[in-house]
Design an enzyme around this catalytic site. Structure first.
Site, PDB file in Angstrom:
ATOM      1  CG  ASN A 127      10.034  -1.224 -75.827  1.00  0.00           C
ATOM      2  OD1 ASN A 127       8.829  -1.457 -75.735  1.00  0.00           O
ATOM      3  ND2 ASN A 127      10.856  -1.385 -74.796  1.00  0.00           N
TER       4      ASN A 127
ATOM      5  CB  THR B 225       8.471   2.637 -75.555  1.00  0.00           C
ATOM      6  OG1 THR B 225       9.317   1.991 -76.518  1.00  0.00           O
ATOM      7  CG2 THR B 225       8.885   2.190 -74.161  1.00  0.00           C
TER       8      THR B 225
ATOM      9  CE  LYS C 210      10.304   4.284 -92.419  1.00  0.00           C
ATOM     10  NZ  LYS C 210       9.633   4.484 -93.731  1.00  0.00           N
ATOM     11  N   GLY C 211      11.845   7.458 -87.819  1.00  0.00           N
ATOM     12  CA  GLY C 211      11.266   8.342 -86.818  1.00  0.00           C
ATOM     13  C   GLY C 211       9.850   7.937 -86.435  1.00  0.00           C
TER      14      GLY C 211
ATOM     15  N   GLY D 238       8.319   9.528 -83.124  1.00  0.00           N
ATOM     16  CA  GLY D 238       7.745  10.419 -82.120  1.00  0.00           C
ATOM     17  C   GLY D 238       6.678  11.357 -82.639  1.00  0.00           C
ATOM     18  CD  GLU D 239       8.080  15.223 -83.604  1.00  0.00           C
ATOM     19  OE1 GLU D 239       7.090  15.931 -83.416  1.00  0.00           O
ATOM     20  OE2 GLU D 239       9.115  15.294 -82.920  1.00  0.00           O
TER      21      GLU D 239
END
Length: 751
Positions: free
Chosen positions: A634, A637, A704-705, A707-708
């Site tokens: 998205n 977001t 893939k990740g 958030g961090e």
């Protein structure tokens, strides 16, 4: 494959609005302390005034006599917690050592430790009763100063030393830097403080909690109270920010549970803002020493990274502080060590980008210092030492597009216009500095399960016991479900935040989309295949004679491609077969291919600062962040995630500093008036771009990740920009005016 129908245009990647947005902005979303539980009463914590020792006397008589008071719970009358009784059951498997045991005995382990819970029929009466509790202490010597205690360090059980090639080879290089870097304690300080409502019905426990992991919270409470899974249920549908701080069961939750057992009624406990400091986790302070050595052309010869971090005396909390150093750059010689220093504080916990955020400040600052020692562009130095494979594991990456991040970021930022000399760029009276940093963070996938249930009206319910701490998990899972099932997002509801749902891992470590998303994808794809088989068994339908590969799924319907008249809705398929619903549950795990590859996300951050030459005031004036996080689920977001990372990165670089008064072992700036975080006026123009190329191995969506990764290396980029603006190298965060108006700190060396 012949049995796979064609799908319509994908919903993933599109900027779908948050599916729970209206609930949140209209106040209909229920957070931990807001659930309407009949008969609920209020509990307020009383905390210790010393950092170490014991309670000599606890006087609760006046508090117990106060109006509306139902009980004062302490070590004198607390119910026994079975899990507290043995070392095996009092061990949280995610850390080493013994958990803090609330109201277990008279021992004080840290300042602000809960020593009693005042329970009353109203919050105000509970607050008043808490002020009437009197404690007398027998003090013992305490230590909360990391720098003064480095000699008492220990090797963490879960983070071993790493070495390849020759140790300390950087010392033999013709150009080298050796420096020490420090970061302070950072506190999560989410908008929603820690809270819980606990209810006992016989031996059945229900907790409305603030958690990033409903299933892990359930497992922890099962262990503590020696209860079967069916007897413990966690509800956490909405979380008002967590950042790692809701990764375990903390004293406020345990206090509510024990209080409810004492009074026989539901008890609500919500922590005060000052209790967010040194009771419910924090990012530990660090002292790091980095040595880099290179040839005159910039080729790295050796890297050494030694790190010290704080932990409590009763538990070892270890984080991945040296992990970026092990994998970020190609070098034949590297050695890293990480040591924990036990102090009289509560246990730290995971904080956004745990370890990597802290460690990357030291590494990326040292890389900038090396670039100046080499008289080399900082971006060119990173490109020179680009790691085409994982240096630590000697494996290929599952995907890596960091070069594209560098190129795109530099172009957007205008990096080629940078004049290299410090103090060479100005904007009116302000000194201008440009700095950059690289980021690397793990991308992994854990087992997760999802249930997909197609209803008779064509709507789809998808369930998994994951959490949504703010990134928009429900929205992304809705989009993944839409693509895999062929049901429109408007007709999908995703349920989460309940331990009774199919199991899911903790929302942490940037693996929720890859883990839970894969389970959602697999369950919905299997459900669509069953629908396809059912549709082909309908004798009067055109679909019965069509090849599966010729079918198109879209908006809850099937049809033969190019033949609109053949269209049949999912609801009609169920109706024909007299099925009230169709349900599929799938567990999803990573495949063996990831054992042979290294999964990471990458980013490049470019920062402009303006520094007032007289006052030392620093303002981040422009940011460009380019991220390789696989295929986006998205766009809206995802961009918000990186905006949040940049915001916290600015706070880390320039503001955040939880200050301990070591005389008392107590935080002194324990509110949002004195613990400074960025506000809207502190935020610059932020440009966020994504490479948006799918990872072919990690999960079926190609994600893939995310958030961090936006925080990793960002604080160093700010510090590097400040050096370029001022010629003063600040190696201890935060970068405050007092550090800039003092003497120039340190120099790199050529040998």
């Amino acid at each position: 494959m012949e049995n796979q129908p064609l799908a319509a245009a994908p919903h993933t990647g599109q900027p779908l609005n948050r599916v729970d947005g209206r609930l949140k902005v209209t106040g209909q979303a229920r957070y931990a302390a807001e659930h309407p539980v009949a008969g609920c009463v209020h509990g307020v914590l009383v905390t210790s005034a010393i950092a170490r020792g014991r309670i000599r006397r606890l006087d609760t008589a006046a508090a117990e006599r106060a109006p509306g008071v139902l009980a004062i719970v302490s070590h004198l009358n607390s119910p026994k917690v079975p899990g507290y009784q043995t070392a095996e059951t009092n061990h949280n498997p995610r850390v080493e050592g013994q958990e803090f045991r609330l109201f277990f005995d008279d021992q004080i382990h840290f300042s602000n430790q809960p020593i009693a819970l005042a329970i009353a029929d109203t919050l105000e009466r509970a607050q008043h009763a808490a002020t009437l509790v009197r404690a007398e202490y027998e003090r013992a010597p305490h230590q909360t100063n990391l720098a003064a205690s480095l000699g008492t360090n220990l090797v963490p059980a879960k983070e071993k030393d790493h070495a390849r090639g020759q140790a300390n080879a950087y010392r033999t290089a013709p150009v080298k830097v050796e420096q020490e870097y420090r970061t302070p304690v950072h506190v999560h300080n989410p908008l929603e403080t820690h809270a819980a409502i606990a209810l006992w019905q016989g031996d059945r426990l229900t907790v409305y909690n603030k958690t990033q992991a409903p299933k892990l919270a359930q497992e922890d409470l099962m262990r503590m109270f020696q209860l079967p899974e069916a007897n413990v249920r966690i509800h956490s549908p909405f979380v008002g920010g967590a950042f790692g701080g809701s990764s375990r069961v903390w004293p406020p939750e345990m206090a509510a549970i024990l209080g409810a057992k004492v009074v026989g009624r539901p008890v609500k406990v919500m922590g005060r803002r000052d209790q967010e400091f040194n009771m419910v986790g924090y990012r530990p302070q660090s002292i790091q020493k980095v040595g880099l050595g290179a040839l005159p052309d910039g080729t790295l010869v050796g890297v050494t990274h030694e790190a010290f971090g704080m932990t409590s005396r009763h538990e070892q909390f270890a984080e991945r502080i040296v992990h970026p150093t092990k994998t970020a750059y190609r070098t034949p010689n590297i050695n890293t060590t990480y040591r924990l220093v036990p102090l009289d504080l509560s246990t730290p916990c995971w904080t956004r980008g745990p370890g990597e955020t802290t460690g990357s400040f030291a590494l990326e600052s040292a890389m900038d210092e090396l670039a100046y020692a080499l008289n080399m562009d900082p971006l060119a130095l990173r490109q020179k030492n680009y790691a085409d494979t994982d240096p630590e594991k000697d494996q290929p990456w599952s995907s890596k597009h960091l070069r594209a991040c560098y190129e795109r970021g530099a172009a957007l930022f205008g990096w080629s216009k940078r004049t290299p000399a410090p103090r060479s760029m100005r904007d009116g009276e302000y000194l201008v500095g440009w700095g950059m940093g690289s980021g690397i963070y793990k991308s992994e996938r854990r087992p997760a399960t999802a249930r997909a249930q197609l209803r008779a009206d064509g709507t789809l319910l998808v369930q998994s016991a994951t959490a949504d701490t703010g990134p928009g998990t429900g929205t992304i899972m809705t989009q993944i479900a839409a693509d895999a099932s062929g049901v429109a997002p408007a007709n999908i509801r995703f349920e989460l935040g309940d331990s009774a749902l199919p199991p899911a891992p903790i929302q942490a470590g940037s693996h929720t989309t890859a883990s839970v998303g894969s389970a959602v994808h697999d369950a919905c794809a299997a459900l669509k295949q069953q629908l396809l088989a059912l549709a082909r068994r309908m004798p009067k339908s055109a679909l019965s004679r069509a090849k599966a590969a010729d079918m198109v799924t879209d908006n809850g319907s099937l049809q033969v491609a190019g033949r609109a008249a053949s269209r049949i809705t999912y609801a009609e398929v169920l109706k024909h077969h007299q099925m009230p619903l169709l349900e599929v549950t799938k567990e999803s795990k990573g495949g063996p291919e990831m054992e042979k590859h290294s999964g990471k996300s990458f980013c490049a951050s470019f920062v402009e600062v303006q520094v007032h030459p007289l006052t030392g005031a620093v303002r981040v004036s422009r940011v460009v962040s380019v991220v390789d996080a696989g295929k986006l689920m998205n766009l809206k977001t995802a961009r918000s995630q990186v905006y949040g990372a940049v915001t916290w990165g600015i706070g880390m670089a320039l503001m955040e500093d939880a200050r301990l008064d070591h005389r008392y072992g107590r935080f002194v700036n324990h509110d949002l008036a004195e613990y400074h975080i960025p506000v809207n006026a502190d935020l610059p123009d932020i440009t966020v771009e994504f490479i948006d190329r799918p990872d072919p191995l990690l999960d079926p969506m190609g994600a893939k990740g995310l958030g961090e990764i936006g925080m990793i290396g960002f604080a160093a980029a700010v510090a590097n920009a400040v050096y370029h603006a001022t010629g003063k190298r600040i190696r201890e965060l935060p970068i405050t005016p007092d550090k800039l108006v003092g003497e120039k700190v340190g120099n790199s060396s050529r040998s």
